[in-house]
Design a protein around this motif. Structure first.
Motif, short mmCIF file in Angstrom:
data_model
loop_
_atom_site.label_atom_id
_atom_site.label_comp_id
_atom_site.label_asym_id
_atom_site.label_seq_id
_atom_site.Cartn_x
_atom_site.Cartn_y
_atom_site.Cartn_z
N ARG A 278 14.24 -19.37 -0.08
CA ARG A 278 13.33 -18.27 0.30
C ARG A 278 13.34 -17.14 -0.71
O ARG A 278 12.33 -16.48 -0.94
CB ARG A 278 13.73 -17.73 1.67
N LYS A 279 14.52 -16.91 -1.33
CA LYS A 279 14.61 -15.86 -2.33
C LYS A 279 13.62 -16.15 -3.47
O LYS A 279 12.87 -15.28 -3.89
CB LYS A 279 16.04 -15.82 -2.86
N GLN A 280 13.62 -17.40 -3.92
CA GLN A 280 12.74 -17.78 -5.02
C GLN A 280 11.27 -17.72 -4.59
O GLN A 280 10.42 -17.28 -5.36
CB GLN A 280 13.08 -19.18 -5.51
N THR B 65 15.10 -4.34 -2.09
CA THR B 65 16.21 -4.37 -1.14
C THR B 65 16.87 -5.74 -1.11
O THR B 65 17.97 -5.89 -0.60
CB THR B 65 15.76 -4.00 0.28
N SER B 66 16.19 -6.75 -1.64
CA SER B 66 16.81 -8.08 -1.68
C SER B 66 17.73 -8.25 -2.87
O SER B 66 18.52 -9.19 -2.92
CB SER B 66 15.74 -9.17 -1.74
N LEU B 67 17.64 -7.35 -3.87
CA LEU B 67 18.52 -7.47 -5.04
C LEU B 67 19.96 -7.24 -4.60
O LEU B 67 20.23 -6.27 -3.90
CB LEU B 67 18.15 -6.43 -6.10
N TRP C 83 18.75 -13.74 5.29
CA TRP C 83 19.51 -14.93 4.96
C TRP C 83 20.30 -14.67 3.68
O TRP C 83 21.38 -15.18 3.48
CB TRP C 83 18.56 -16.09 4.75
N CYS C 84 19.73 -13.84 2.80
CA CYS C 84 20.41 -13.64 1.52
C CYS C 84 21.77 -13.00 1.72
O CYS C 84 22.66 -13.17 0.90
CB CYS C 84 19.55 -12.84 0.56
N MET C 85 21.95 -12.24 2.84
CA MET C 85 23.28 -11.70 3.10
C MET C 85 24.17 -12.85 3.57
O MET C 85 25.31 -12.96 3.17
CB MET C 85 23.23 -10.63 4.18
N ALA C 86 23.58 -13.73 4.40
CA ALA C 86 24.36 -14.85 4.90
C ALA C 86 24.86 -15.71 3.75
O ALA C 86 25.97 -16.22 3.77
CB ALA C 86 23.50 -15.69 5.84
N GLU C 87 24.02 -15.79 2.70
CA GLU C 87 24.38 -16.58 1.53
C GLU C 87 25.72 -16.14 0.97
O GLU C 87 26.53 -16.94 0.56
CB GLU C 87 23.34 -16.26 0.45
N ARG C 88 25.91 -14.79 0.92
CA ARG C 88 27.14 -14.30 0.31
C ARG C 88 28.24 -14.09 1.33
O ARG C 88 29.38 -13.90 1.00
CB ARG C 88 26.84 -12.95 -0.38
N ASP C 89 27.84 -14.10 2.62
CA ASP C 89 28.79 -13.78 3.67
C ASP C 89 29.72 -14.98 3.89
O ASP C 89 29.27 -16.08 4.15
CB ASP C 89 27.99 -13.50 4.95
#
Ligand SMILES: Cc1cc2nc3c(=O)[nH]c(=O)nc-3n(C[C@H](O)[C@H](O)[C@H](O)COP(=O)(O)OP(=O)(O)OC[C@H]3O[C@@H](n4cnc5c(N)ncnc54)[C@H](O)[C@@H]3O)c2cc1C
Ligand SMILES: NC(=O)C1=CN([C@@H]2O[C@H](COP(=O)(O)OP(=O)(O)OC[C@H]3O[C@@H](n4cnc5c(N)ncnc54)[C@H](OP(=O)(O)O)[C@@H]3O)[C@@H](O)[C@H]2O)C=CC1
Ligand code: HEM
Ligand SMILES: [Fe+3]
Length: 408
Positions: A290-292, A365-367, A387-393
């Protein structure tokens, strides 16, 4: 040659808290960087080198011996040597028996050799416990401390005790070990730093398909139809008008595709009545890219804005305006000012600008560097559960095939 120090932060800890002694084979870039980091974390370092007397630029406090002498000083040996030069290890088989050998090597190409470097090391030194680790961390990142983006160290090995000891070192260095299982995973771990934007494939092809589809649609509508109907040559529209239709439509479609998988995932969880089951592969992959997709959407929106800004300087637009003015002047007619048209037009453009502002805000804010600065509530104010936080969490477990499992 005199030894020069690169150790900017000499160890300050009490000697009673001293960590174990670790041996590093190879006094190259990576060996030195890792040694510096380990010395800072109060490990004792013994280098093994072909030319102990000639080694330079070594961090303060590290001892340099020959390979076989150094190997005797520790039962953990980090092999900071390129795979092509592993041959010499064969002669050290006896000294290395029962020791933990940490393979940190990378290759220049994906699947360069039939077996992974770590498995090759096992063949050369059958009596040692080989553990793969550290290959995704660069020497530069170790030295500069710029590890925020990637603190993860993939670790794999057949001997679980050996693996645990290496993972303890990884943790002491302030990095996050990720157990990838047995040495069979080594090949995948070695290929990892060589992959070129794997998550961009799907968004790239999708963007290409969208562009091609809308391109043909617009060509039929704006070029072929006017030609067949009124013999009008509108081919000049191919340069700006048509791209400026394709870009915003592609941007909006991709934006929808950023949020659609989240909704699909939620519906699937409700349908299954649990969130503790794995998503199907296609959904998992879609969620992960989704980020891409979002960045591609933002890129198209940018292009639309640029293409829109040049509209007033286009020949076709200037000609149309000039022609209309002359026609009105010669016919002595006047185009009365329409407040409602002005309102409509201004609102249309203002909405575009505000929409673009929101788009950029979403992107910013997604960076990671920005999202790390705001708290959870602030982030959710701009984006729903990202989800991008979940990615790093770390509360979300990443399993070896790259899929996500939800925390229990
Ligand atoms: C311009 C732009 C730029 C972007 N840039 C980036 C970027 O740089 N980096 C980046 O990572 N993203 C980026 N994105 C993507 C975007 O930040 C996220 O994908 C988006 O916030 C996801 O929101 P969502 O509501 O669809 O999904 P989510 O809120 O993640 O998920 C919706 C549903 O999925 C399920 N779910 C999600 N997570 C879990 C979980 N851990 N456990 C169980 N269930 C779960 C739940 O049912 C949840 O309700 C960008 C997007 C845009 C538009
Ligand atoms: N640099 C990086 O950012 C990263 C490197 N790696 C891996 O770390 C390993 C070492 O990389 P790096 O330190 O950059 O490489 P360098 O070329 O800087 O160092 C390699 C070292 O290997 C030793 N060596 C032993 N035998 C030989 C030989 N026959 N010929 C040449 N050198 C030999 C040398 O040490 P001496 O002279 O003391 O014997 C030499 O300094 C590689 O496997 C690489 O893939 C992994 C991740 C990141
Ligand atoms: C600075 C911001 C923006 C300005 C000034 C602007 C302006 C315009 C203009 C002038 C047009 C008409 C183009 C033409 O017909 O040749 C247009 C079309 C369009 N814009 Fe924007 N826009 C902006 C941002 C956006 C954004 C962020 C989106 C959403 C992604 C968007 C979506 C659209 C769409 C869908 C069309 C219709 C395309 C078509 O079918 O012709 N715009 N915009
Ligand atoms: Fe992210």
């Amino acid at each position: 040659m005199e030894k020069t120090s690169t150790d900017a932060f000499p160890s300050t800890m009490n000697s009673s808290e001293k960590q174990e002694t670790v041996c590093i084979f190879g006094t190259g870039d990576f060996g030195r960087s890792l040694a510096l980091k380990m010395l800072q974390c109060d490990y004792s370092i013994v280098f093994g080198s072909r030319n102990p007397q000639k080694s330079s630029l070594l961090p303060n406090g590290a001892e340099v011996l020959s390979y076989s002498e150094a190997a005797q000083k520790s039962d953990i040996i980090i092999i900071a040597v390129h795979r092509e030069h592993y041959e010499f290890l064969k002669e050290l088989t006896e000294v290395l028996k029962g020791k933990i050998l940490v393979d940190i090597s990378n290759n220049l190409k994906i699947n360069q050799y039939p077996e992974s470097n770590a498995e090759y090391l096992v063949q050369l030194v059958p009596g040692a416990h080989v553990v793969k680790a550290f290959n995704t961390i660069s020497a530069w990142a170790l030295q500069s401390g710029a590890l925020d983006a990637n603190r993860q160290v993939f670790v794999c090995g057949n001997d679980s005790k050996a693996k645990q000891r290496v993972m303890d070192i990884v943790r002491t260095l302030g990095l996050t070990p990720l157990d990838q299982g047995s040495l069979m995973a080594a090949k995948e771990i070695e290929n990892y730093p060589l992959q070129l934007f794997p998550m961009w494939k799907f968004p790239f092809y999708l963007s290409a398909i969208l562009c091609v589809f809308f391109f043909f649609y617009c060509v039929i509508r704006d070029i072929i139809y006017p030609y067949v109907n009124g013999k009008k040559d509108s081919t000049f529209r191919l340069a700006i008008s048509i791209p400026n239709r394709i870009f915003p439509i592609a941007a909006l479609t991709l934006l929808a595709l950023v949020y659609l998988p989240g909704v699909t995932a939620a519906i699937l969880q409700l349908y299954r009545g649990t969130k503790y089951r794995r998503f199907p592969d296609w959904l998992d992959h879609w969620l992960l890219c989704r980020k891409q997709l979002g960045l591609a959407a933002l890129g198209f929106a940018f292009l639309h804005v640029l293409y829109t800004l040049v509209i007033p300087i286009r020949y076709y637009v200037r000609w149309t305006l000039k022609n209309r003015t002359i026609t009105q002047a010669t016919a002595k007619t006047e185009d009365p000012f329409s407040t409602s048209t002005a309102w409509l037009n201004d609102s249309y453009i203002a909405l575009g600008i505000l929409g673009f502002f929101l788009f950029v805000l979403l992107g910013i804010t997604s960076l990671p560097s920005v999202s790390n600065m705001v708290n959870w509530r602030e982030f959710r104010f701009v984006q729903p559960t990202p989800w991008c936080m979940a990615e790093r969490d770390s509360s979300v477990l990443r399993v070896s095939d790259g899929t996500f499992l939800q925390p229990t």
